[in-house]
Motif scaffolding. Structure first.
Motif, short mmCIF file in Angstrom:
data_model
loop_
_atom_site.label_atom_id
_atom_site.label_comp_id
_atom_site.label_asym_id
_atom_site.label_seq_id
_atom_site.Cartn_x
_atom_site.Cartn_y
_atom_site.Cartn_z
N GLN A 90 0.84 -1.21 0.00
CA GLN A 90 0.00 0.00 0.00
C GLN A 90 0.87 1.25 0.00
N SER A 91 1.93 1.24 0.81
CA SER A 91 2.87 2.37 0.84
C SER A 91 3.49 2.59 -0.53
N LEU A 92 3.90 1.50 -1.17
CA LEU A 92 4.53 1.60 -2.49
C LEU A 92 3.54 2.11 -3.52
N LEU B 257 18.24 3.06 -9.57
CA LEU B 257 18.64 4.26 -8.83
C LEU B 257 19.85 4.91 -9.50
N GLU B 258 20.80 4.10 -9.96
CA GLU B 258 21.96 4.63 -10.67
C GLU B 258 21.53 5.39 -11.93
N LYS B 259 20.55 4.82 -12.65
CA LYS B 259 20.03 5.48 -13.86
C LYS B 259 19.37 6.81 -13.51
N LEU B 260 18.59 6.80 -12.43
CA LEU B 260 17.89 8.02 -12.01
C LEU B 260 18.90 9.12 -11.67
N GLU B 261 19.96 8.74 -10.97
CA GLU B 261 20.93 9.75 -10.52
C GLU B 261 21.58 10.48 -11.70
N THR B 262 21.58 9.87 -12.88
CA THR B 262 22.20 10.53 -14.05
C THR B 262 21.27 11.57 -14.68
N ILE B 263 19.98 11.57 -14.30
CA ILE B 263 19.05 12.50 -14.95
C ILE B 263 18.54 13.60 -14.01
N LEU C 108 10.99 10.18 -6.76
CA LEU C 108 11.26 8.86 -7.34
C LEU C 108 12.47 8.21 -6.65
N SER C 109 13.44 9.02 -6.29
CA SER C 109 14.60 8.52 -5.55
C SER C 109 14.17 7.95 -4.20
N GLU C 110 13.28 8.65 -3.50
CA GLU C 110 12.76 8.14 -2.22
C GLU C 110 12.05 6.80 -2.41
N LEU C 111 11.30 6.70 -3.50
CA LEU C 111 10.57 5.46 -3.79
C LEU C 111 11.55 4.31 -4.02
N LEU C 112 12.60 4.56 -4.79
CA LEU C 112 13.60 3.51 -5.04
C LEU C 112 14.34 3.13 -3.77
N HIS C 113 14.66 4.13 -2.94
CA HIS C 113 15.32 3.84 -1.65
C HIS C 113 14.40 3.00 -0.76
N ALA C 114 13.10 3.28 -0.81
CA ALA C 114 12.13 2.49 -0.03
C ALA C 114 12.18 1.03 -0.46
N LEU C 115 12.22 0.81 -1.77
CA LEU C 115 12.26 -0.57 -2.31
C LEU C 115 13.57 -1.26 -1.93
N ILE C 116 14.67 -0.52 -1.97
CA ILE C 116 15.98 -1.12 -1.69
C ILE C 116 16.15 -1.41 -0.20
N ALA C 117 15.73 -0.45 0.64
CA ALA C 117 15.99 -0.56 2.08
C ALA C 117 14.80 -1.06 2.89
N GLU D 158 8.41 5.82 6.36
CA GLU D 158 9.14 7.10 6.38
C GLU D 158 9.23 7.70 4.98
N ARG D 159 9.50 6.84 4.00
CA ARG D 159 9.66 7.34 2.63
C ARG D 159 8.33 7.81 2.04
N SER D 160 7.24 7.14 2.39
CA SER D 160 5.94 7.57 1.84
C SER D 160 5.54 8.93 2.43
N ILE D 161 5.87 9.16 3.69
CA ILE D 161 5.59 10.47 4.31
C ILE D 161 6.46 11.55 3.64
N LYS D 162 7.72 11.20 3.34
CA LYS D 162 8.61 12.17 2.67
C LYS D 162 8.07 12.56 1.30
N ILE D 163 7.59 11.57 0.54
CA ILE D 163 7.08 11.87 -0.81
C ILE D 163 5.79 12.68 -0.71
N SER D 164 4.95 12.36 0.27
CA SER D 164 3.72 13.13 0.50
C SER D 164 4.06 14.60 0.76
N LEU D 165 5.05 14.82 1.64
CA LEU D 165 5.48 16.19 1.96
C LEU D 165 6.13 16.86 0.76
N ASN D 166 6.92 16.10 0.04
CA ASN D 166 7.62 16.65 -1.13
C ASN D 166 6.62 17.15 -2.17
#
Length: 198
Positions: free
Chosen positions: A16-18, A72-78, A100-109, A114-122
């Motif tokens: 649901q968070s994702l 995430l590596e691909k995202l960091e280049t754009i 999108l970076s927060e979303l990928l970090h959520a999937l990795i870690a 925490e990440r869904s709240i960050k994206i909501s605020l962002n």
């Protein structure tokens, strides 16, 4: 600016968070796509779209195996550097990439709440920045709450939350419906309209 939805997000299952995070990234994509059009870098928007598509695939296709470290590596280049551009459009574009970076970090870690709240605020801060840029001044919380744009942003976040909250277990059809609805509307959190790219 506080959003009462954040306490509710703490009760979400990981899927649901994702779904919530991916939906907000989907809404921010037109901001990034417009920036890419203005700077004639459309291939960057396609990279963003492809990464987001893989997140949706992971959520909706049973057994999908995706290397999110690689994404995430691909995202960091754009991710745009705001110092290289002198127009406002780079700011919501950067916000979209950070989400999108927060979303990928959520999937990795596995840090979903925490990440869904960050994206909501962002997403909310993108709208606040847009309004303050338009009016060329800092707005109080009372002034912000009185704007249609903030109300609409909160309403959309609540609508996504409610749709996901009604399901006890992962509902693939609901997730696909959320993605398609947001993509077909093609309207961002600050009202940028871009025709959907499938």
């Amino acid at each position: 600016m506080r959003n009462p939805i954040h306490k509710r997000l703490e009760k979400f299952e990981s899927w649901q968070s994702l779904g919530f995070m991916a939906s907000l990234c989907e809404r921010m994509l037109p901001n990034f796509r417009l920036f890419c059009q203005m700077t004639e870098q459309l291939e960057l928007a396609n990279t963003y779209q492809n990464i987001l598509n893989l997140v949706w695939e992971y959520l909706t296709v049973k057994g999908a195996k995706i290397n999110f470290d690689n994404q995430l590596e691909k995202l960091e280049t754009i991710i745009p550097d705001v110092n290289n551009y002198d127009f406002y459009g780079v700011v919501p574009a950067l916000d979209a990439c950070e989400s999108l970076s927060e979303l990928l970090h959520a999937l990795i870690a596995g840090e979903y709440i925490e990440r869904s709240i960050k994206i909501s605020l962002n997403s909310l801060h993108t709208v606040i920045g847009y309004l303050e840029t338009q009016q060329d001044k800092e707005l109080s919380e009372a002034e912000l709450k009185g704007t249609d744009e903030i109300q609409q942003e909160l309403d959309v976040q609540w609508a996504i939350y409610r749709a996901l909250n009604e399901c006890d277990e992962r509902d693939t059809e609901l997730l696909i419906s959320l993605k398609n609805t947001l993509r077909n509307e093609g309207v961002s959190n600050i009202g940028v309209e871009i025709m959907p790219e499938m």
